[in-house]
Motif scaffolding. Sequence first.
Motif, short mmCIF file in Angstrom:
data_model
loop_
_atom_site.label_atom_id
_atom_site.label_comp_id
_atom_site.label_asym_id
_atom_site.label_seq_id
_atom_site.Cartn_x
_atom_site.Cartn_y
_atom_site.Cartn_z
N SER A 1 0.86 -1.19 0.00
CA SER A 1 0.00 0.00 0.00
C SER A 1 0.89 1.23 0.00
O SER A 1 2.11 1.12 0.19
N GLY A 2 0.28 2.39 -0.18
CA GLY A 2 1.04 3.63 -0.08
C GLY A 2 1.60 3.80 1.32
O GLY A 2 2.71 4.29 1.51
N TYR A 3 0.83 3.38 2.30
CA TYR A 3 1.27 3.47 3.70
C TYR A 3 2.56 2.67 3.88
O TYR A 3 3.56 3.15 4.40
N ASN B 1 5.63 4.24 2.13
CA ASN B 1 6.25 5.34 2.88
C ASN B 1 7.00 4.83 4.10
O ASN B 1 8.14 5.21 4.34
N HIS C 1 1.88 12.92 6.16
CA HIS C 1 0.99 11.80 6.46
C HIS C 1 1.59 10.87 7.52
O HIS C 1 2.81 10.72 7.61
N GLU D 1 5.09 16.14 0.80
CA GLU D 1 4.04 15.70 -0.12
C GLU D 1 3.86 16.76 -1.21
O GLU D 1 4.26 17.91 -1.02
N ASP E 1 5.96 12.43 -1.65
CA ASP E 1 4.73 11.64 -1.66
C ASP E 1 3.76 12.30 -2.64
O ASP E 1 3.31 13.42 -2.41
N VAL F 1 0.90 10.79 -3.55
CA VAL F 1 -0.26 9.90 -3.43
C VAL F 1 -1.56 10.53 -3.97
O VAL F 1 -2.33 9.87 -4.65
N HIS F 2 -1.79 11.81 -3.64
CA HIS F 2 -3.04 12.44 -4.08
C HIS F 2 -2.90 13.11 -5.45
O HIS F 2 -3.77 13.85 -5.87
N THR G 1 0.49 5.81 -4.78
CA THR G 1 -0.43 4.71 -4.47
C THR G 1 -1.20 4.32 -5.72
O THR G 1 -1.39 5.14 -6.62
N LYS H 1 -5.85 5.31 -4.91
CA LYS H 1 -6.65 6.52 -5.02
C LYS H 1 -6.95 6.81 -6.50
O LYS H 1 -7.84 6.20 -7.05
C1 LIG Z 1 -3.66 7.71 1.72
C2 LIG Z 1 -2.29 8.25 1.87
C3 LIG Z 1 -1.17 7.39 1.92
C4 LIG Z 1 -1.34 5.90 2.02
O1 LIG Z 1 -1.69 5.33 0.80
P1 LIG Z 1 -2.53 3.97 0.81
O2 LIG Z 1 -2.26 3.38 -0.51
O3 LIG Z 1 -3.94 4.32 1.07
O4 LIG Z 1 -1.97 3.14 1.94
C5 LIG Z 1 0.09 7.93 1.91
N1 LIG Z 1 0.28 9.26 1.87
C6 LIG Z 1 -0.76 10.12 1.85
C7 LIG Z 1 -0.48 11.58 1.80
C8 LIG Z 1 -2.07 9.65 1.87
O5 LIG Z 1 -3.09 10.50 1.90
#
Ligand SMILES: *Cc1c(COP(=O)(O)O)cnc(C)c1O
Length: 407
Positions: free
Chosen positions: A116-118, A121, A144, A187, A216, A218-219, A247, A250
């Motif tokens: 996952s993104g979590y 990171n 995050h 980010e 990051d 991610v968004h 990620t 999203k």
């Molecule tokens: C949601 C999020 C993550 C984690 O990504 P996942 O794929 O949902 O685990 C990492 N960084 C930021 C800034 C996020 O908002």
Amino acid sequence: MSMNYNDFFQGCVDKVKSEGRYRIFANLERKAGEFPKAIYRSPDGKVKEITIWCNNDYLGMGQHPKVIAAAKDAIDKCGTGAGGTRNISGTTKYVVELEESVADLHNKEAGLVLSSGYVANEGALGTIGKLLPECAIFSDAMNHASMIHGIRDSKQQKFIYRHNDLNHLEDLLKSVDVKRAKIIAFESVYSMDGDIAPIKEICDLAERYNAMTYLDEVHAVGLYGPRGGGVAEERGLMDRIDIIEGTFGKGYGAMGGFITGSAPIIDAVRCYASSFIFTTALPPAVSAAALAAVEHLKISNVERQKQRINVKLLKEILEGAELPYLRGESHIVPLIVGEPTCCKDVTDILMNDYNIYVQPINYPTVPRGTERLRLTATAAHSIEDVRYMANTLKELWQNHHVLKKAA
Ligand SMILES: *Cc1c(COP(=O)(O)O)cnc(C)c1O
């Protein structure tokens, strides 16, 4: 007397409840092809159709025909599970192609896919930080939780700079011996305020003080840049970032996380990161879906344009009604309520009376006193959905004394 464990943990939950931040998850069933519509099952057993306004499937890729077909095809060909960690037996052709695809997306030598993104990171920052002797890590105050936990896991010295504050970052960089290894972790799009980091200026500082940069996106991946490479792509800055993280959960509508960078850095994370080594690989259907979404958004602008039109319209109506939303540059529209119970009340009204689902955002996700609705207009919303939502909010803010009070 011996401890009653259940009573103890109930006490922990009660504390959350007494602060008005106990969360009840909405039980939803997305309708493929009709997202953002979904079936909602309320705690008292009622069932109805609602429209989702707080989902991060920003481009509707979770229901894109190509993505669904890729996932189905992978299941038909390979079955469901990966059956092992990457080191033992979990490396499938889809994951290999996905890593090549994200490396190409960010114009980097290599990519690594994680659960996952979590995990990406936490694993990447934890590992890179730990490997660099006496490394100093500079972290934006709004980063995050996954980055914070990775940095903590590195057990290195950490410096927190005020959110997007270049002067503060420079002061902190200056305070550390020039010869020490350094990482700046930040980010692009901050998901709760919807603002965007000054990426170029941070890269300038990184160059001046010889720090690595960890971004990051991610968004932003899928959404920004001509090929969906994120804000750094849009601004022509990808080559100045050492590690770009993202990620598939999203904007790409699937699940999983990734990092991209130079071959030695990515290979080091592959060799040393515990959260990569000791966990089962992404299953074929998920990695195939992610791959289809990433590849599609490299060549298609349709989804990005549709989403931008919706975001613009939403902001315009809120602006016209003088509602207190944060005017960030990004697609995220946070509407401030400023008080937790009122925030919950307004989302209940939206759900019960207007069939609109928005989750209230309370502490600890955002600071107390800044409780909010975090609105996400996706490419899948229709113009009518956006108008209905914005006009409903306008009406609520005009007519409900609770909101007037909070504002
Ligand atoms: C949601 C999020 C993550 C984690 O990504 P996942 O794929 O949902 O685990 C990492 N960084 C930021 C800034 C996020 O908002």
